[in-house]
Scaffold this motif. Sequence first.
Motif, mmCIF file in Angstrom:
data_model
loop_
_atom_site.group_PDB
_atom_site.id
_atom_site.type_symbol
_atom_site.label_atom_id
_atom_site.label_comp_id
_atom_site.label_asym_id
_atom_site.label_seq_id
_atom_site.Cartn_x
_atom_site.Cartn_y
_atom_site.Cartn_z
ATOM 1 N N ALA A 4 0.844 -1.190 0.000
ATOM 2 C CA ALA A 4 0.000 0.000 0.000
ATOM 3 C C ALA A 4 0.882 1.244 0.000
ATOM 4 C CB ALA A 4 -0.914 -0.013 1.215
ATOM 5 N N PRO A 5 0.400 2.342 -0.568
ATOM 6 C CA PRO A 5 1.227 3.553 -0.660
ATOM 7 C C PRO A 5 1.731 4.021 0.706
ATOM 8 C CG PRO A 5 -0.747 3.776 -2.001
ATOM 9 C CD PRO A 5 -0.927 2.529 -1.201
ATOM 10 N N LEU A 6 2.963 4.475 0.725
ATOM 11 C CA LEU A 6 3.551 5.029 1.941
ATOM 12 C C LEU A 6 3.277 6.528 1.937
ATOM 13 C CD1 LEU A 6 6.920 3.048 1.975
ATOM 14 C CD2 LEU A 6 5.084 2.865 3.665
ATOM 15 N N LYS A 7 2.206 6.904 2.599
ATOM 16 C CA LYS A 7 1.834 8.312 2.670
ATOM 17 C C LYS A 7 0.842 8.494 3.801
ATOM 18 C CE LYS A 7 -1.959 7.998 -0.694
ATOM 19 N NZ LYS A 7 -2.511 8.540 -1.963
ATOM 20 N N GLY A 8 0.610 9.759 4.157
ATOM 21 C CA GLY A 8 -0.376 10.066 5.174
ATOM 22 C C GLY A 8 0.233 10.411 6.516
ATOM 23 N N VAL A 9 -0.611 10.349 7.541
ATOM 24 C CA VAL A 9 -0.181 10.606 8.914
ATOM 25 C C VAL A 9 0.170 9.274 9.561
ATOM 26 C CG1 VAL A 9 -0.894 11.453 11.187
ATOM 27 C CG2 VAL A 9 -1.595 12.677 9.114
ATOM 28 N N ILE A 10 1.404 9.158 9.999
ATOM 29 C CA ILE A 10 1.889 7.945 10.650
ATOM 30 C C ILE A 10 2.293 8.308 12.070
ATOM 31 C CG2 ILE A 10 3.593 6.091 10.598
ATOM 32 C CD1 ILE A 10 3.853 6.578 7.577
ATOM 33 N N THR A 11 1.715 7.627 13.039
ATOM 34 C CA THR A 11 2.038 7.926 14.429
ATOM 35 C C THR A 11 3.284 7.167 14.867
ATOM 36 O OG1 THR A 11 -0.288 8.192 14.966
ATOM 37 C CG2 THR A 11 1.217 7.909 16.808
ATOM 38 N N ALA A 12 4.251 7.896 15.396
ATOM 39 C CA ALA A 12 5.361 7.280 16.126
ATOM 40 C C ALA A 12 4.828 6.994 17.525
ATOM 41 C CB ALA A 12 6.554 8.223 16.170
ATOM 42 N N SER A 13 4.346 5.778 17.720
ATOM 43 C CA SER A 13 3.565 5.455 18.909
ATOM 44 C C SER A 13 4.400 5.451 20.184
ATOM 45 C CB SER A 13 2.921 4.078 18.742
ATOM 46 O OG SER A 13 2.209 3.705 19.904
ATOM 47 N N ILE A 14 3.761 5.893 21.268
ATOM 48 C CA ILE A 14 4.326 5.674 22.598
ATOM 49 C C ILE A 14 4.245 4.176 22.917
ATOM 50 C CG2 ILE A 14 3.765 7.977 23.412
ATOM 51 C CD1 ILE A 14 1.746 5.103 24.783
ATOM 52 N N THR A 15 5.002 3.729 23.890
ATOM 53 C CA THR A 15 4.932 2.347 24.358
ATOM 54 C C THR A 15 4.463 2.329 25.805
ATOM 55 O OG1 THR A 15 6.781 1.717 22.924
ATOM 56 C CG2 THR A 15 6.204 0.197 24.696
ATOM 57 N N LEU A 35 -5.496 4.832 17.166
ATOM 58 C CA LEU A 35 -4.821 5.722 16.229
ATOM 59 C C LEU A 35 -5.288 5.484 14.797
ATOM 60 C CD1 LEU A 35 -1.229 5.494 17.732
ATOM 61 C CD2 LEU A 35 -2.757 7.480 17.825
ATOM 62 N N LEU A 36 -5.376 4.233 14.403
ATOM 63 C CA LEU A 36 -5.835 3.915 13.056
ATOM 64 C C LEU A 36 -7.292 4.328 12.863
ATOM 65 C CD1 LEU A 36 -4.143 0.419 12.658
ATOM 66 C CD2 LEU A 36 -3.407 2.575 11.630
ATOM 67 N N ASP A 37 -8.108 4.102 13.879
ATOM 68 C CA ASP A 37 -9.516 4.507 13.804
ATOM 69 C C ASP A 37 -9.672 6.026 13.691
ATOM 70 O OD1 ASP A 37 -10.317 1.872 13.980
ATOM 71 O OD2 ASP A 37 -10.882 1.979 16.099
ATOM 72 N N ASN A 38 -8.690 6.764 14.209
ATOM 73 C CA ASN A 38 -8.754 8.227 14.196
ATOM 74 C C ASN A 38 -8.079 8.845 12.970
ATOM 75 O OD1 ASN A 38 -10.257 8.388 16.523
ATOM 76 N ND2 ASN A 38 -8.504 8.692 17.870
ATOM 77 N N PRO A 216 0.579 12.791 16.845
ATOM 78 C CA PRO A 216 -0.705 12.105 16.631
ATOM 79 C C PRO A 216 -1.105 11.166 17.766
ATOM 80 C CG PRO A 216 0.596 12.057 14.621
ATOM 81 C CD PRO A 216 1.486 12.570 15.706
ATOM 82 N N ASN A 217 -0.182 10.803 18.654
ATOM 83 C CA ASN A 217 -0.578 10.012 19.811
ATOM 84 C C ASN A 217 -1.754 10.645 20.543
ATOM 85 O OD1 ASN A 217 1.317 7.604 20.523
ATOM 86 N ND2 ASN A 217 2.714 9.224 19.846
ATOM 87 N N VAL A 218 -1.774 11.975 20.570
ATOM 88 C CA VAL A 218 -2.833 12.723 21.242
ATOM 89 C C VAL A 218 -3.747 13.416 20.237
ATOM 90 C CG1 VAL A 218 -3.319 14.562 22.911
ATOM 91 C CG2 VAL A 218 -1.324 13.075 23.239
ATOM 92 N N PHE A 219 -3.187 13.882 19.124
ATOM 93 C CA PHE A 219 -3.926 14.742 18.202
ATOM 94 C C PHE A 219 -4.097 14.109 16.820
ATOM 95 C CE2 PHE A 219 -1.458 17.461 21.149
ATOM 96 C CZ PHE A 219 -2.516 18.069 21.814
ATOM 97 N N ALA A 220 -4.378 12.833 16.781
ATOM 98 C CA ALA A 220 -4.463 12.134 15.491
ATOM 99 C C ALA A 220 -5.505 12.755 14.573
ATOM 100 C CB ALA A 220 -4.758 10.660 15.712
#
Length: 299
Positions: A4-15, A35-38, A216-220
């Motif tokens: 799938a295309p590599l584009k868009g908003v990608i979250t560097a997720s917290i652990t 995150l994905l749902d948002n 995006p962790n908070v503001f996705a």
Amino acid sequence: MSKAPLKGVITASITPFADDLSVDVGRLAAHTTRLLDNGCAYVSTFGTTGEGASLSTAEKLASLRALRAAGADMSRQIPAVMTPTLDDAARTLVGIAELGCRAALVLPPFYYGTSEAGIAGWFDALIERTRAATDIDLLLYNIPQLSRIRFTRTLVEALVGKHGARIAGIKDSTGDVDNGVMLSSTFKTLAIFTGDDRVLPTLLANGGAGMIGGMPNVFARDLRALYDTPDNADLLAKQTQRILAVDAGGSLVALKAALAQILGDENYARPLPPLTPLVGEGRTKLMASFAQSGFDVAA
């Protein structure tokens, strides 16, 4: 494996971490789903925001396997490879590929601070060592303020010239808009991402692919809206205010504290040592700043 295309908003997720400092896979799975749902296109686990440099190869691979077992869509995962050790990097890369992840975000070896020829040689060795097992796409992680290695035009040219389509993109975390524009205008076949919300509109206007970052962790939802409408000056101003508040609060620990506050779950706030959680007045100031930016901190 998904292409799938590599584009868009990608979250560097917290652990999230449990009381015993093991990865809390249940909370991580819930967070990545949220995150994905948002509106995020992908999630990148175990990068800088995910404290990847503080986790072992075994811990990261075990957590990714547990994520898959929990039902996570691994085709929407872009885990990070963050180690100066060639063997660990190779084992992580193969493990990421075996799990069906879309791509891997690869930090250059960060200890010795060698020449560009040395960095190119490390990537040559990594790709050669894993060639029989995988041809997974690689994103170069340009964060010289921490790695001490900068992916210059000449270094990227050398890697793309030798490895072609295996080098699929770059995450440019310099925060330098001119550098991001240079990369996107020079390497038109690569997906160029910024790590800084403030750079996103200009990068998109110059052929960039989007962002890979911690905010995006908070503001996705807001960042997906900014991606979709990059001329939204009001939203960009709000994100700028929020970035300054997060930076003042300790970056990733501020994001973890905000999640804990919003979700009513203090387990999200716990970092691995040597980092310490944001509590007390620091957290109060952070959340007050978010509220001033028009964000519903009780959501």
